[in-house]
Design an enzyme around this catalytic site. Structure first.
Site, PDB file in Angstrom:
ATOM      1  CG  ASP A 149       5.316  -5.618  -2.745  1.00 46.99           C
ATOM      2  OD1 ASP A 149       4.581  -4.643  -2.551  1.00 46.99           O
ATOM      3  OD2 ASP A 149       6.385  -5.797  -2.125  1.00 46.99           O
ATOM      4  CD  GLU A 150       2.133  -4.465   1.720  1.00 44.61           C
ATOM      5  OE1 GLU A 150       1.705  -5.063   2.737  1.00 44.61           O
ATOM      6  OE2 GLU A 150       2.961  -3.542   1.780  1.00 44.61           O
ATOM      7  CG  ASP A 159       4.713  -8.497   2.060  1.00 44.94           C
ATOM      8  OD1 ASP A 159       4.866  -7.984   0.933  1.00 44.94           O
ATOM      9  OD2 ASP A 159       5.330  -8.116   3.074  1.00 44.94           O
TER      10      ASP A 159
END
Length: 363
Positions: free
Chosen positions: A102-103, A8
């Site tokens: 983003d993860e 993350d």
């Protein structure tokens, strides 16, 4: 037993903006549209002590942090950085499930580097991301997706946390139930009313009781309280819909303006359908009257919905079924769903559709 890593990125959008704009470094910033209807997409760590967080209105964020700097988002830049990050992932495994830009989850049970410990892989990934993008990431490591995701949030920013199988029950038992996947504010409130505040208290409830109170998802809560999550890391997701929506700076109440916006949203939808190659037959109109009230209306057709004229005609029909003439509209959206199955796509056949033709008397 699987070895799962959840990566993350830390305050991703805000961190990219601060990286690319030195004058923003060290300042409380929020990425989002600076307007009365704007919403915080990401807040920098400098802004978070003031209580500024994602999904908060820009107006409220400014009240909490008077020195807050609002930065317009640059999604193409974020996508490019996300591609760089995924290049790092692929050096270790191809079993990657993106959750957002983003993860992502990574299954490193069998990995390209033949490394024994997942924590060593996670550490190398973090180092490579920082070296190539100048951004930090946090990592969670465990034997399933549930625990890996919770673990990645334990030592943010730039942290790493492992939940070992031997310690999983104690770890879950000490967690507030809000930390468990799928338990939102409403469910948490209901559990609090039942006297359940932590994982250990949730574990005391029987499967039968949880299903009776929460329905089928009660089975999930029962398993999660015991550290059970059999979901694999899924590389490909079948897309179920394509849509777009707009939140207006001022509520729309003039009929002509509403129809014009519907036309523009239709054009956006047609473009997205074309780019994605998605095929569906159900059109859904979404209207939001105020912050808490919204409705949806849907129509399903025999043919694939991809042309502007077809979609606009259906959209107007759906709009006519609402109370749009008497209630100002804050948000409007359109989406196409009901994807065509592979068998249907392969075996497309002409369909006879009965219609009406004008009768001409030649006699």
């Amino acid at each position: 037993m699987r070895k799962i890593i959840h990566i993350d990125m830390d305050a991703f959008f805000a961190s990219v903006e601060q990286r690319d704009n030195p004058e923003l470094r060290g300042k409380p910033i929020a990425v989002g549209f600076d307007g009365t209807r704007g919403v915080v997409s990401t807040a920098s760590y400098e802004a978070r002590p003031y209580g500024v967080h994602s999904a908060m209105s820009i107006v409220q964020a400014k009240k909490r942090c008077p020195d807050l700097v609002i930065v317009s988002p640059h999604f193409e830049r974020y996508k490019e950085v996300s591609r760089q990050i995924h290049e790092v992932f692929h050096e270790y495994t191809d079993i990657i499930e993106p959750i957002s830009l983003d993860e992502a989850f990574l299954d490193v049970t069998e990995n390209k580097m033949r490394m024994t410990y997942a924590k060593d892989i996670a550490n190398e990934i973090k180092q490579k991301i920082k070296a190539r993008t100048h951004l930090t990431a946090s990592a969670g490591i465990s034997y399933n997706k549930l625990l890996a995701k919770i673990a990645s949030d334990m030592r943010k920013p730039d942290g790493m946390f492992t939940v070992h199988p031997c310690h999983a029950l104690d770890f879950i038992g000490s967690l507030p139930i809000e930390k468990l996947w799928g338990i939102g504010p409403k469910t948490a409130k209901k559990m609090h009313e039942m006297g359940v505040f932590k994982g250990e208290q949730l574990r005391e409830l029987s499967r039968t009781h949880l299903v009776r109170v929460f329905g089928k998802v009660g089975n999930v809560y029962y398993d999660f309280a015991r550290g059970i999550d059999e979901r694999p890391v899924v590389v490909h997701h079948d897309r179920k819909s394509v849509g777009c929506e707009r939140t207006f700076l001022e509520d729309l109440h003039i009929e002509s303006a509403i129809v014009i916006e519907l036309y523009h949203i239709t054009l956006d939808l047609v473009e997205r359908l074309s780019k994605s190659g998605f095929e569906g037959r159900t059109l859904t109109l979404k209207l939001k009257w105020d912050a808490t009230t919204q409705i949806t209306r849907s129509l399903t057709q025999e043919k694939i919905l991809c042309k502007k004229d077809d979609i606009l005609l259906l959209a107007k029909r759906l709009l006519a079924e609402t109370d749009y003439k008497n209630r100002p509209i804050r948000l409007m959206g359109l989406s196409v769903s009901s994807p065509v199955s592979e068998d249907e796509a392969f075996n497309k056949k002409p369909i006879w559709i009965e219609g009406d033709l004008p009768f001409v008397d030649f006699m």
